[in-house]
Enzyme design. Structure first.
Site: not given
Ligand code: NAD
Length: 478
Positions: A384, A328, A378
């Site tokens: 986040y 932060l 975290n």
């Molecule tokens: P990623 O980065 O591979 O995919 C995220 C997608 O969201 C991308 O296609 C990106 O272009 C799209 N995106 C981002 N900003 C955008 C915007 N302003 N407008 C439209 N689309 C937008 O990530 P991921 O791992 O597939 O994550 C998907 C979701 O799952 C997210 O909300 C993430 O916070 C959540 N998440 C992921 C994990 C993990 O371990 N991967 C864990 C907890 C939560």
């Protein structure tokens, strides 16, 4: 991102070495393939005296063509009751006697794939011993990737302080059993509210099947649906004829969600930032769906979506999300605000526009993607975690309003999922994230997608306001 450690300890020489030095050996989890039965193997049924969920439970397991097993019943009135209910439903069941000579031998016919226990009759802490009586001789007989489901009563529907105390105690039991069962098996508690007894099918099917491979230690609440569930469900294609919007659909978890909803019959409209429109179009073309190149934070997006879906929308999945990690004290204000706008504020604006325009159909489903960080917090993720906890707040606050419209809103909270997002983590943090859970491995995007597909099903009208973690029962957070 491949899990090289899991591959190594599951190989013959690596496995022998891991056994010798006592390293964890993550089990290769079973996952659903189209056409698979709900569950392969015997489901042992049991219950505490006075429970009221055995009849609806047997009806669901019978319709799902589960292979049932019951206790021998000779000296136990409760086992006799279970046998009578199964027989009354016209179903066959084999007898499982955990105390029979040889019951601890490993032959296949002595093994069980799932244990399902109706604990709704437990109305006093002294009666919790029924859990020990049922599980003591059976839990060791559960096969790899087995399932344990305990059913109870939400505190709100309990009639006395003693009943509330005893029912709350079930959480400690299921969460601990999830941590000790091993072998890729999972344990859940399902609290069934008054009037929701006949609305448990989609949840039980999900929890018993390999679709819930990476979900464990969860407490799920089922409430009387505000509108009657739609007629007979095609469980292979529950979303036939329905339209689903998935944000962030061009890759990672979003792509898996789009693919899974299309598999279940939905016409999927994927949305992603214009910079990824060629990837998004490839996904849409593969699924026979449609692509919308829009930024969720663009001022015109909410109205554009309300107009695009003026004909009605059945499923909205708010998956688009980003991380912008920094402690932060070192976080510039733009880093905070940009993330908050993408992960939380845009969802609020889009839903407000869709709901105001009457776009969300009856039996509509809104599903949000939160995160374990939003539950446990975290370091380096104040922005986040704030956004993802806010997502949980939205789900809880909006659930009653959506119930009034015959719709639902729920969230998944993924733990460590193998995607581009987690592949970018420093190796030590990545390894810790992967192993610090009851299944000792990361989940796959499909695990999040299957959980969302369960929420999205028209049969899940009784599942509203839930936040279900897809984290292999991560050690952090409740
Ligand atoms: P990623 O980065 O591979 O995919 C995220 C997608 O969201 C991308 O296609 C990106 O272009 C799209 N995106 C981002 N900003 C955008 C915007 N302003 N407008 C439209 N689309 C937008 O990530 P991921 O791992 O597939 O994550 C998907 C979701 O799952 C997210 O909300 C993430 O916070 C959540 N998440 C992921 C994990 C993990 O371990 N991967 C864990 C907890 C939560």
């Amino acid at each position: 991102m491949s899990d090289r450690y899991a591959a190594l300890v599951n190989s013959r020489p690596g496995g022998a070495l891991a056994r010798r030095v006592g390293l964890p050996r993550p089990v290769v989890l079973e996952r659903h393939r189209p056409g698979d039965p709900v569950i392969r193997g015997r489901v042992l049924l049991g219950g505490a005296p006075g429970g009221h969920l055995l009849e609806p439970l047997v009806a669901v397991l019978g319709e799902a063509r589960c292979e049932l097993a019951v206790g021998p019943g000779a000296s136990s009135p409760e086992e006799e009751r279970v046998r009578a209910i199964v027989a009354g439903a016209g179903l066959d069941a084999t007898v499982f006697d955990g105390q029979a000579p040889g019951a601890s031998s490993p032959e296949g016919e002595r093994r069980l794939k799932a244990l399902v226990f109706d604990a709704s009759g437990i109305a006093d802490s002294a009666e919790l011993v029924a859990l020990h009586a049922f599980f003591h001789d059976t839990v060791r007989r559960v096969e790899r990737c087995g399932r344990v489901v305990v059913l109870g009563t939400p505190m709100r529907d309990c009639e006395s302080v003693r009943e509330r105390t005893a029912q709350r105690a079930l959480e400690g039991f299921t969460r601990s059993l999830g941590k000790e069962i091993g072998g890729g098996s999972t344990v859940q508690l399902v609290l069934v509210g008054a009037g929701a007894e006949d609305a448990i099918a989609s949840t039980l099917r999900f929890l018993l099947s390999p679709r819930s491979a990476y979900v464990s230690g969860q407490v799920i609440r089922i409430e009387r649906p505000a509108v009657a569930l739609p007629g007979p469900i095609d469980w292979e294609r529950p979303l036939d004829g329905r339209v689903a919007l998935v944000t962030g659909a061009s890759r990672g978890i979003g792509e898996a969600i789009a693919t899974t909803l299309a598999r279940d019959g939905a016409r999927v409209v994927g949305l992603d930032v214009p910079a990824l429109s060629s990837e998004l179009e490839a996904v849409a073309a593969r699924l026979g769906g449609e692509a919308i190149a829009l930024d969720v934070t663009a001022p015109e997006t909410p109205a554009a979506l309300a107009e695009r879906f003026a004909g009605g929308l059945d499923v909205v999945v708010h998956n688009a999300g980003v991380t912008r990690d920094r402690t932060l004290a070192k976080m510039p204000a733009e880093r905070w605000s940009e993330l908050m706008d993408i992960n939380l504020c845009s969802q609020e604006r889009i839903d407000e526009a869709l709901l105001a325009a009457g776009t969300v159909n009856e039996h509509g489903r809104i599903v949000c993607v939160s995160s374990m960080s939003g539950i446990a917090g975290n370091a380096g993720q104040t922005n986040y975690a704030t956004s993802k906890a806010g997502v949980i707040g939205r789900v809880q606050a909006l659930a009653p309003e959506l119930a009034g419209r015959g719709a639902t809103i729920n969230a998944v909270a993924p733990g460590f999922i193998e995607t581009q997002m987690t592949a970018r983590m420093p190796i030590a943090i990545r390894e810790a994230g992967r192993r610090m859970n009851s299944l000792a491995q990361g989940g796959l995007p499909i695990d999040v997608a299957e959980t969302i597909a369960w929420f999205a099903s028209p049969a899940s009208g009784a599942v509203n306001g839930n936040v279900v973690r897809v984290c292999g029962q991560n050690l952090l957070g409740a």
